[in-house]
Design a protein around this motif. Structure first.
Motif, short mmCIF file in Angstrom:
data_model
loop_
_atom_site.label_atom_id
_atom_site.label_comp_id
_atom_site.label_asym_id
_atom_site.label_seq_id
_atom_site.Cartn_x
_atom_site.Cartn_y
_atom_site.Cartn_z
N ARG A 205 0.83 -1.20 0.00
CA ARG A 205 0.00 0.00 0.00
C ARG A 205 0.87 1.25 0.00
O ARG A 205 0.57 2.23 -0.68
CB ARG A 205 -0.93 0.01 1.21
N ILE A 214 -6.51 8.14 -4.03
CA ILE A 214 -7.17 8.49 -2.77
C ILE A 214 -7.60 9.95 -2.68
O ILE A 214 -8.25 10.34 -1.72
CB ILE A 214 -6.28 8.16 -1.56
N HIS A 216 -9.45 13.63 -3.17
CA HIS A 216 -10.81 14.13 -3.37
C HIS A 216 -10.79 14.96 -4.66
O HIS A 216 -10.03 15.91 -4.78
CB HIS A 216 -11.24 15.01 -2.19
N HIS A 326 -5.87 12.38 7.03
CA HIS A 326 -6.92 11.36 7.27
C HIS A 326 -7.04 10.41 6.08
O HIS A 326 -7.24 9.21 6.24
CB HIS A 326 -8.26 12.05 7.53
N ASP A 327 -6.90 10.95 4.87
CA ASP A 327 -6.96 10.11 3.68
C ASP A 327 -5.81 9.10 3.67
O ASP A 327 -6.01 7.92 3.34
CB ASP A 327 -6.88 10.98 2.42
N LEU A 329 -4.17 8.04 6.28
CA LEU A 329 -4.39 7.10 7.38
C LEU A 329 -5.41 6.05 7.01
O LEU A 329 -5.20 4.85 7.22
CB LEU A 329 -4.86 7.87 8.63
N ASN A 330 -6.50 6.47 6.39
CA ASN A 330 -7.54 5.52 5.99
C ASN A 330 -7.05 4.56 4.91
O ASN A 330 -7.51 3.41 4.83
CB ASN A 330 -8.76 6.29 5.47
N ALA A 331 -6.10 5.02 4.09
CA ALA A 331 -5.57 4.17 3.02
C ALA A 331 -4.48 3.22 3.51
O ALA A 331 -3.99 2.41 2.75
CB ALA A 331 -5.03 5.04 1.89
N GLY A 332 -4.08 3.35 4.78
CA GLY A 332 -3.06 2.48 5.34
C GLY A 332 -1.65 2.89 5.00
O GLY A 332 -0.71 2.11 5.18
#
Length: 334
Positions: A205, A214, A216, A326-327, A329-332
Protein backbone atom coordinates in the motif's frame (compact mmCIF):
# COMPACT_ATOMS: atom_id res chain seq x y z
CA UNK A 1 18.82 7.27 39.00
CA UNK A 2 15.26 6.56 40.10
CA UNK A 3 13.80 3.07 40.45
CA UNK A 4 11.30 3.96 37.72
CA UNK A 5 13.94 4.94 35.14
CA UNK A 6 13.04 2.92 32.04
CA UNK A 7 16.37 3.71 30.37
CA UNK A 8 18.25 1.39 32.74
CA UNK A 9 19.30 -1.85 30.97
CA UNK A 10 17.35 -4.87 32.10
CA UNK A 11 19.04 -7.33 34.42
CA UNK A 12 20.14 -10.62 32.85
CA UNK A 13 18.09 -13.43 34.32
CA UNK A 14 20.00 -16.25 35.99
CA UNK A 15 17.30 -18.92 35.91
CA UNK A 16 17.92 -22.31 34.27
CA UNK A 17 15.54 -21.30 31.47
CA UNK A 18 17.46 -18.10 30.79
CA UNK A 19 20.82 -19.84 30.96
CA UNK A 20 19.65 -22.42 28.44
CA UNK A 21 18.32 -19.70 26.14
CA UNK A 22 21.56 -17.72 26.28
CA UNK A 23 23.60 -20.86 25.59
CA UNK A 24 21.40 -21.64 22.58
CA UNK A 25 21.71 -18.11 21.21
CA UNK A 26 25.48 -18.18 21.69
CA UNK A 27 25.84 -21.49 19.84
CA UNK A 28 23.69 -20.33 16.95
CA UNK A 29 25.57 -17.03 16.74
CA UNK A 30 28.80 -19.02 16.48
CA UNK A 31 27.27 -21.15 13.72
CA UNK A 32 26.38 -18.03 11.74
CA UNK A 33 29.85 -16.58 12.30
CA UNK A 34 31.37 -19.73 10.77
CA UNK A 35 29.50 -19.01 7.54
CA UNK A 36 31.67 -15.94 6.91
CA UNK A 37 34.53 -18.27 5.97
CA UNK A 38 32.26 -20.10 3.50
CA UNK A 39 31.54 -17.11 1.26
CA UNK A 40 34.03 -18.28 -1.32
CA UNK A 41 34.33 -19.29 -4.97
CA UNK A 42 31.55 -21.87 -4.52
CA UNK A 43 29.18 -19.17 -3.29
CA UNK A 44 30.09 -17.03 -6.33
CA UNK A 45 29.41 -19.98 -8.64
CA UNK A 46 26.06 -20.64 -7.00
CA UNK A 47 25.04 -17.00 -7.41
CA UNK A 48 26.06 -17.04 -11.07
CA UNK A 49 24.05 -20.21 -11.73
CA UNK A 50 21.02 -18.58 -10.16
CA UNK A 51 21.57 -15.32 -12.06
CA UNK A 52 21.79 -17.23 -15.34
CA UNK A 53 18.64 -19.25 -14.63
CA UNK A 54 16.01 -18.50 -17.28
CA UNK A 55 13.21 -20.36 -15.46
CA UNK A 56 12.69 -21.05 -11.75
CA UNK A 57 14.73 -22.10 -8.74
CA UNK A 58 13.46 -25.35 -7.22
CA UNK A 59 14.17 -26.07 -3.54
CA UNK A 60 14.29 -29.61 -2.16
CA UNK A 61 14.52 -30.76 1.44
CA UNK A 62 13.14 -33.32 3.89
CA UNK A 63 12.08 -32.79 7.49
CA UNK A 64 13.52 -29.68 9.13
CA UNK A 65 15.63 -29.04 6.04
CA UNK A 66 12.40 -29.08 4.05
CA UNK A 67 10.95 -26.32 6.23
CA UNK A 68 14.10 -24.25 5.71
CA UNK A 69 14.05 -24.95 1.96
CA UNK A 70 10.42 -23.81 1.80
CA UNK A 71 11.32 -20.56 3.55
CA UNK A 72 14.30 -19.93 1.25
CA UNK A 73 12.03 -20.47 -1.76
CA UNK A 74 9.60 -17.89 -0.38
CA UNK A 75 12.42 -15.40 0.24
CA UNK A 76 13.82 -15.85 -3.26
CA UNK A 77 10.38 -15.46 -4.84
CA UNK A 78 9.63 -12.26 -2.93
CA UNK A 79 12.99 -10.70 -3.84
CA UNK A 80 12.94 -11.13 -7.59
CA UNK A 81 14.05 -14.73 -8.14
CA UNK A 82 11.10 -17.00 -9.08
CA UNK A 83 11.30 -20.06 -6.84
CA UNK A 84 9.16 -22.80 -5.32
CA UNK A 85 9.51 -25.81 -3.04
CA UNK A 86 9.07 -29.43 -4.13
CA UNK A 87 8.81 -32.19 -1.53
CA UNK A 88 11.38 -34.88 -2.48
CA UNK A 89 9.05 -37.68 -1.48
CA UNK A 90 6.29 -36.33 -3.71
CA UNK A 91 8.78 -35.74 -6.52
CA UNK A 92 9.29 -39.50 -6.79
CA UNK A 93 5.55 -39.92 -7.27
CA UNK A 94 4.80 -37.41 -10.00
CA UNK A 95 5.98 -34.00 -8.84
CA UNK A 96 9.29 -34.49 -10.65
CA UNK A 97 7.33 -33.20 -13.64
CA UNK A 98 7.38 -29.76 -12.02
CA UNK A 99 11.13 -29.48 -12.65
CA UNK A 100 12.44 -28.56 -16.10
CA UNK A 101 15.89 -28.50 -17.69
CA UNK A 102 15.89 -24.70 -17.52
CA UNK A 103 15.44 -24.68 -13.74
CA UNK A 104 18.18 -24.61 -11.11
CA UNK A 105 17.73 -27.01 -8.18
CA UNK A 106 18.93 -26.31 -4.64
CA UNK A 107 18.92 -29.40 -2.43
CA UNK A 108 19.17 -29.04 1.36
CA UNK A 109 20.40 -31.99 3.42
CA UNK A 110 22.72 -31.42 6.36
CA UNK A 111 24.01 -34.99 6.31
CA UNK A 112 24.12 -35.03 2.53
CA UNK A 113 22.66 -38.53 2.60
CA UNK A 114 18.89 -37.94 2.57
CA UNK A 115 17.60 -40.95 0.67
CA UNK A 116 14.62 -39.19 -0.90
CA UNK A 117 16.95 -36.65 -2.51
CA UNK A 118 19.55 -39.24 -3.52
CA UNK A 119 16.76 -41.09 -5.36
CA UNK A 120 16.19 -37.98 -7.47
CA UNK A 121 19.85 -37.42 -8.41
CA UNK A 122 19.85 -39.64 -11.54
CA UNK A 123 16.71 -37.95 -12.86
CA UNK A 124 18.13 -34.49 -12.20
CA UNK A 125 21.34 -35.41 -14.00
CA UNK A 126 19.40 -36.83 -16.94
CA UNK A 127 17.24 -33.71 -17.04
CA UNK A 128 20.32 -31.50 -17.09
CA UNK A 129 19.10 -29.05 -14.45
CA UNK A 130 22.07 -27.57 -12.53
CA UNK A 131 22.21 -28.74 -8.91
CA UNK A 132 23.36 -26.68 -5.93
CA UNK A 133 23.76 -28.71 -2.75
CA UNK A 134 23.63 -27.16 0.71
CA UNK A 135 25.04 -29.70 3.17
CA UNK A 136 27.32 -29.94 6.18
CA UNK A 137 29.42 -32.77 4.77
CA UNK A 138 31.50 -31.99 1.68
CA UNK A 139 32.27 -35.67 1.05
CA UNK A 140 28.60 -36.74 1.12
CA UNK A 141 26.74 -38.27 -1.80
CA UNK A 142 24.59 -35.20 -2.48
CA UNK A 143 27.50 -32.77 -2.16
CA UNK A 144 29.63 -34.81 -4.56
CA UNK A 145 26.83 -35.07 -7.12
CA UNK A 146 26.19 -31.32 -7.16
CA UNK A 147 27.53 -28.80 -9.64
CA UNK A 148 28.16 -26.48 -6.68
CA UNK A 149 28.39 -27.34 -3.00
CA UNK A 150 27.64 -24.77 -0.30
CA UNK A 151 29.14 -25.86 3.00
CA UNK A 152 26.88 -25.10 6.00
CA UNK A 153 28.74 -27.26 8.51
CA UNK A 154 28.43 -26.26 12.17
CA UNK A 155 30.64 -27.25 15.08
CA UNK A 156 27.74 -28.33 17.25
CA UNK A 157 23.97 -28.20 17.39
CA UNK A 158 22.39 -25.98 20.03
CA UNK A 159 20.55 -29.07 21.24
CA UNK A 160 22.52 -30.39 24.28
CA UNK A 161 22.18 -33.92 22.83
CA UNK A 162 23.69 -32.59 19.57
CA UNK A 163 20.80 -34.26 17.76
CA UNK A 164 17.92 -31.87 17.04
CA UNK A 165 18.63 -29.68 14.00
CA UNK A 166 19.08 -26.22 15.49
CA UNK A 167 22.38 -24.52 14.69
CA UNK A 168 22.52 -26.37 11.37
CA UNK A 169 19.08 -25.22 10.24
CA UNK A 170 19.91 -21.67 11.31
CA UNK A 171 23.11 -21.78 9.23
CA UNK A 172 21.22 -23.10 6.21
CA UNK A 173 18.57 -20.42 6.54
CA UNK A 174 21.18 -17.66 6.75
CA UNK A 175 23.03 -19.07 3.73
CA UNK A 176 19.74 -19.00 1.82
CA UNK A 177 19.18 -15.39 2.85
CA UNK A 178 22.72 -14.54 1.73
CA UNK A 179 21.97 -16.00 -1.72
CA UNK A 180 18.65 -14.16 -1.99
CA UNK A 181 20.04 -10.78 -1.02
CA UNK A 182 23.13 -11.16 -3.22
CA UNK A 183 20.81 -11.84 -6.17
CA UNK A 184 18.48 -9.00 -5.20
CA UNK A 185 21.34 -6.51 -5.27
CA UNK A 186 22.87 -7.92 -8.46
CA UNK A 187 19.51 -7.62 -10.26
CA UNK A 188 18.86 -4.11 -9.01
CA UNK A 189 15.62 -5.26 -7.41
CA UNK A 190 13.89 -2.14 -6.06
CA UNK A 191 11.44 -1.37 -3.28
CA UNK A 192 8.82 -0.85 -5.98
CA UNK A 193 9.53 -4.35 -7.33
CA UNK A 194 9.23 -5.72 -3.81
CA UNK A 195 5.84 -4.07 -3.39
CA UNK A 196 4.54 -5.86 -6.48
CA UNK A 197 5.35 -9.13 -4.73
CA UNK A 198 3.46 -7.95 -1.63
CA UNK A 199 0.41 -6.05 -2.96
CA UNK A 200 -1.81 -7.03 -0.04
CA UNK A 201 0.52 -5.92 2.72
CA UNK A 202 1.22 -2.56 4.32
CA UNK A 203 4.39 -2.19 2.28
CA UNK A 204 2.47 -2.71 -0.95
CA UNK A 205 0.00 0.00 0.00
CA UNK A 206 2.83 2.39 0.82
CA UNK A 207 4.78 1.77 -2.33
CA UNK A 208 2.08 1.23 -4.96
CA UNK A 209 -0.75 3.55 -3.94
CA UNK A 210 -0.78 6.83 -5.84
CA UNK A 211 -2.22 10.17 -4.86
CA UNK A 212 -4.81 9.85 -7.65
CA UNK A 213 -6.14 6.69 -5.96
CA UNK A 214 -7.17 8.49 -2.77
CA UNK A 215 -7.53 12.21 -3.54
CA UNK A 216 -10.81 14.13 -3.37
CA UNK A 217 -11.60 15.24 -6.92
CA UNK A 218 -14.43 16.76 -8.94
CA UNK A 219 -17.24 18.15 -6.82
CA UNK A 220 -15.54 16.82 -3.68
CA UNK A 221 -12.58 19.18 -4.21
CA UNK A 222 -12.90 22.32 -2.04
CA UNK A 223 -12.02 25.29 -4.24
CA UNK A 224 -12.86 29.02 -4.36
CA UNK A 225 -11.68 32.00 -6.39
CA UNK A 226 -9.44 34.73 -4.99
CA UNK A 227 -12.25 37.25 -4.75
CA UNK A 228 -14.49 34.93 -2.71
CA UNK A 229 -15.68 36.47 0.54
CA UNK A 230 -14.31 34.98 3.76
CA UNK A 231 -17.74 33.71 4.85
CA UNK A 232 -18.33 31.94 1.55
CA UNK A 233 -14.89 30.30 1.69
CA UNK A 234 -15.74 29.00 5.16
CA UNK A 235 -18.95 27.59 3.79
CA UNK A 236 -17.00 25.75 1.05
CA UNK A 237 -14.64 24.31 3.68
CA UNK A 238 -17.55 23.18 5.83
CA UNK A 239 -19.46 21.56 2.97
CA UNK A 240 -16.44 19.65 1.62
CA UNK A 241 -15.25 18.62 5.10
CA UNK A 242 -11.51 18.67 4.46
CA UNK A 243 -10.57 21.50 6.77
CA UNK A 244 -9.17 23.51 3.86
CA UNK A 245 -9.90 24.95 0.45
CA UNK A 246 -7.83 25.68 -2.63
CA UNK A 247 -7.79 29.26 -3.88
CA UNK A 248 -7.45 29.93 -7.62
CA UNK A 249 -7.09 32.95 -9.91
CA UNK A 250 -9.23 33.78 -12.92
CA UNK A 251 -7.20 31.32 -15.04
CA UNK A 252 -7.98 28.52 -12.60
CA UNK A 253 -4.37 28.35 -11.36
CA UNK A 254 -3.62 27.64 -7.73
CA UNK A 255 -2.49 30.76 -5.91
CA UNK A 256 -3.15 29.83 -2.31
CA UNK A 257 -4.71 27.59 0.29
CA UNK A 258 -6.89 28.40 3.28
CA UNK A 259 -6.94 25.93 6.17
CA UNK A 260 -8.28 25.55 9.69
CA UNK A 261 -4.90 26.80 10.88
CA UNK A 262 -5.27 29.92 8.76
CA UNK A 263 -8.72 30.42 10.31
CA UNK A 264 -7.23 30.54 13.80
CA UNK A 265 -4.62 33.03 12.62
CA UNK A 266 -7.33 35.11 10.92
CA UNK A 267 -8.92 35.86 14.27
CA UNK A 268 -6.04 38.24 14.90
CA UNK A 269 -6.79 40.08 11.64
CA UNK A 270 -7.34 43.78 12.23
CA UNK A 271 -10.01 44.18 9.56
CA UNK A 272 -13.61 43.00 9.67
CA UNK A 273 -13.43 39.36 8.48
CA UNK A 274 -16.94 39.61 7.05
CA UNK A 275 -15.70 42.12 4.50
CA UNK A 276 -12.43 40.33 3.65
CA UNK A 277 -11.74 38.43 0.50
CA UNK A 278 -10.07 35.05 0.99
CA UNK A 279 -7.00 36.26 -0.94
CA UNK A 280 -6.19 38.58 1.97
CA UNK A 281 -6.08 35.67 4.45
CA UNK A 282 -4.85 32.67 2.48
CA UNK A 283 -1.40 31.09 2.56
CA UNK A 284 0.21 31.91 -0.77
CA UNK A 285 2.19 29.52 -3.01
CA UNK A 286 1.26 26.37 -1.06
CA UNK A 287 3.07 23.06 -1.42
CA UNK A 288 1.58 21.06 -4.28
CA UNK A 289 1.29 17.37 -5.07
CA UNK A 290 0.84 15.63 -8.43
CA UNK A 291 -1.75 12.98 -9.15
CA UNK A 292 0.82 10.41 -10.30
CA UNK A 293 2.92 10.88 -7.16
CA UNK A 294 3.09 7.95 -4.76
CA UNK A 295 0.97 8.45 -1.67
CA UNK A 296 4.06 7.77 0.42
CA UNK A 297 5.80 10.72 -1.26
CA UNK A 298 2.84 12.94 -0.45
CA UNK A 299 3.17 11.87 3.18
CA UNK A 300 6.85 12.82 3.11
CA UNK A 301 5.94 16.26 1.74
CA UNK A 302 3.44 16.80 4.54
CA UNK A 303 5.92 15.72 7.20
CA UNK A 304 8.72 17.81 5.68
CA UNK A 305 6.62 20.99 5.60
CA UNK A 306 4.68 20.21 8.79
CA UNK A 307 1.29 20.48 7.05
CA UNK A 308 -1.82 18.30 7.12
CA UNK A 309 -3.17 18.72 3.59
CA UNK A 310 -2.03 19.07 -0.01
CA UNK A 311 -3.62 20.44 -3.16
CA UNK A 312 -3.07 18.18 -6.17
CA UNK A 313 -2.36 20.13 -9.37
CA UNK A 314 -1.92 19.26 -13.03
CA UNK A 315 0.98 20.46 -15.19
CA UNK A 316 -0.79 23.82 -15.64
CA UNK A 317 -0.90 24.36 -11.87
CA UNK A 318 -4.67 23.93 -11.85
CA UNK A 319 -6.14 22.00 -8.88
CA UNK A 320 -7.49 18.55 -9.73
CA UNK A 321 -7.70 17.09 -6.23
CA UNK A 322 -6.83 17.35 -2.56
CA UNK A 323 -5.66 14.96 0.15
CA UNK A 324 -5.08 15.20 3.87
CA UNK A 325 -3.60 13.10 6.65
CA UNK A 326 -6.92 11.36 7.27
CA UNK A 327 -6.96 10.11 3.68
CA UNK A 328 -3.45 8.67 4.06
CA UNK A 329 -4.39 7.10 7.38
CA UNK A 330 -7.54 5.52 5.99
CA UNK A 331 -5.57 4.17 3.02
CA UNK A 332 -3.06 2.48 5.34
CA UNK A 333 -0.13 4.60 4.16
CA UNK A 334 0.54 5.80 7.70
Amino acid sequence: MSHNDTTRPSQTLATPFAESALRTIGLEQAAIAELATRIDAAFEQACQLLMDCSARVVLLGMGKSGHIANKIAATLASTGTPAFFVHPGEASHGDMGMITAKDVVIALSYSGTTSEIITLLPMLKRLGAPLIAMTGVASSTIAQAADVHLNVQVSTEACPLNLAPTSSTTASLVMGDALAIALLEAKGFSAHDFAFSHPGGALGRKLLLKVSDIMHAGKALPMVSQDTRFADALMEMTQKGMGMTAVVNTQGELTGIYTDGDLRRSLDHSNDLRECQISELMTRDPVQAQADMLAAQALQLMEQHKINALIVCDKNHQPVGAINMHDLLNAGVI
